[in-house]
Motif scaffolding. Structure first.
Motif, PDB file in Angstrom:
ATOM      1  N   LEU A 129       0.857  -1.183   0.000  1.00 32.96           N
ATOM      2  CA  LEU A 129       0.000   0.000   0.000  1.00 32.96           C
ATOM      3  C   LEU A 129       0.894   1.233   0.000  1.00 32.96           C
ATOM      4  N   LEU A 130       0.694   2.089  -0.991  1.00 33.28           N
ATOM      5  CA  LEU A 130       1.391   3.372  -1.015  1.00 33.28           C
ATOM      6  C   LEU A 130       0.404   4.458  -0.609  1.00 33.28           C
ATOM      7  N   VAL A 131       0.850   5.394   0.196  1.00 33.48           N
ATOM      8  CA  VAL A 131       0.015   6.540   0.558  1.00 33.48           C
ATOM      9  C   VAL A 131       0.720   7.801   0.069  1.00 33.48           C
ATOM     10  N   PHE A 132       0.030   8.541  -0.781  1.00 37.29           N
ATOM     11  CA  PHE A 132       0.581   9.766  -1.351  1.00 37.29           C
ATOM     12  C   PHE A 132       0.085  10.948  -0.529  1.00 37.29           C
ATOM     13  N   VAL A 133       1.013  11.786  -0.113  1.00 39.12           N
ATOM     14  CA  VAL A 133       0.673  12.916   0.747  1.00 39.12           C
ATOM     15  C   VAL A 133       1.183  14.211   0.134  1.00 39.12           C
ATOM     16  N   ALA A 134       0.375  15.261   0.241  1.00 39.49           N
ATOM     17  CA  ALA A 134       0.841  16.606  -0.083  1.00 39.49           C
ATOM     18  C   ALA A 134       1.780  17.035   1.035  1.00 39.49           C
ATOM     19  N   ASP A 135       2.974  17.490   0.664  1.00 35.98           N
ATOM     20  CA  ASP A 135       4.021  17.708   1.667  1.00 35.98           C
ATOM     21  C   ASP A 135       4.596  19.112   1.541  1.00 35.98           C
ATOM     22  N   LEU A 136       4.195  19.986   2.468  1.00 38.48           N
ATOM     23  CA  LEU A 136       4.782  21.318   2.563  1.00 38.48           C
ATOM     24  C   LEU A 136       5.755  21.416   3.741  1.00 38.48           C
ATOM     25  N   LYS A 137       6.054  20.284   4.355  1.00 35.98           N
ATOM     26  CA  LYS A 137       7.022  20.244   5.466  1.00 35.98           C
ATOM     27  C   LYS A 137       8.440  20.464   4.942  1.00 35.98           C
TER      28      LYS A 137
END
Length: 240
Positions: free
Chosen positions: A76-84
């Motif tokens: 399972l891959l989880v794609f996240v928007a990353d502004l960190k």
């Protein structure tokens, strides 16, 4: 498979051979293709969480029981928007980071994550494997975020279950071209096109659908949007 063949023959798979294990080479090829997706200014404002741990996946299915493939697929891959990441850059240079004062940074990061996700889907199918995008992980967004230890400025967008399909699926008909493709300017179209698509999907007879296409989305958007998303965006510093 040739790229155009892969794209035109796309289909979603929800049933996977639980005994099949994706190889390290296959996984790396998918991840590498995903990372080569276009992104705004080459900012790459996304991250990919590769979830192999069975306990985490069991907990995700417990939150989202309608998607057991998150456990039964190979990975399972989880794609996240990353502004960190860009927050770290701002701190390094000692500059302000007012991303919570407008929508554009969030839209940019979500778009980057979506483009990376689509590249992973294409790469998966090119390898002869199957996948299903899991947007419903946002239904329990705070709990999923905690499970994956996501920090501030990071937003889960969608999961992607990948594995070897054990049930064949048909390629699903799409909306009529006239309802989707516009040349030069947006052009209105007759509602009959939507009714025609309802008829097409009724004939397609997908077992999991209990309503026609238009009624499904009329009902969905008649409800107030998921307020958990708004709360999560504030909690994770996307909005002040």
């Amino acid at each position: 498979m040739k790229a155009l063949e892969v794209l035109k023959e796309h289909r979603t798979y929800r049933n996977f051979d639980e005994n099949y294990q994706i190889s390290d080479d296959e996984l790396q090829n998918i991840l590498q293709a995903s990372r080569q997706a276009p992104s705004w200014m080459n900012g790459q404002m996304y991250s990919i969480i590769v979830v192999k741990d069975r306990e985490i996946r069991e907990k995700m299915v417990a939150l989202n029981p309608g998607n057991p493939h998150m456990l039964h697929s190979s990975v399972l891959l989880v794609f996240v928007a990353d502004l960190k990441r860009t927050k770290k850059v701002a701190e390094h240079y000692g500059v302000d980071y007012p991303v919570n004062e407008g929508l554009d940074p969030l839209i940019t990061a979500v778009t980057d994550a979506a483009l990376a996700l689509e590249n992973a889907v294409i790469a998966t199918e090119a390898l002869g494997l199957g996948s299903v995008v899991v947007g419903s992980i946002r239904k329990d967004i705070a709990e999923v975020s905690e499970l994956l230890n996501l920090p501030e400025y990071v937003l889960p967008i969608a999961g992607l279950s990948i594995g070897k399909p054990n049930v064949e699926m048909r390629s699903k008909p799409r909306l009529p071209e006239e309802a989707v493709i516009h040349y030069d300017t947006y052009q209105d179209y007759d509602y009959q096109l939507i009714e025609d698509y309802d008829d097409t999907m009724e004939k397609f007879a997908e077992a999991r659908e209990t309503k026609n296409w238009s009624k499904k989305f009329a009902d969905y958007f008649s409800n107030k949007p998921n307020q958990k998303i708004d709360e999560f965006l504030k909690m994770k510093k996307f909005f002040s």
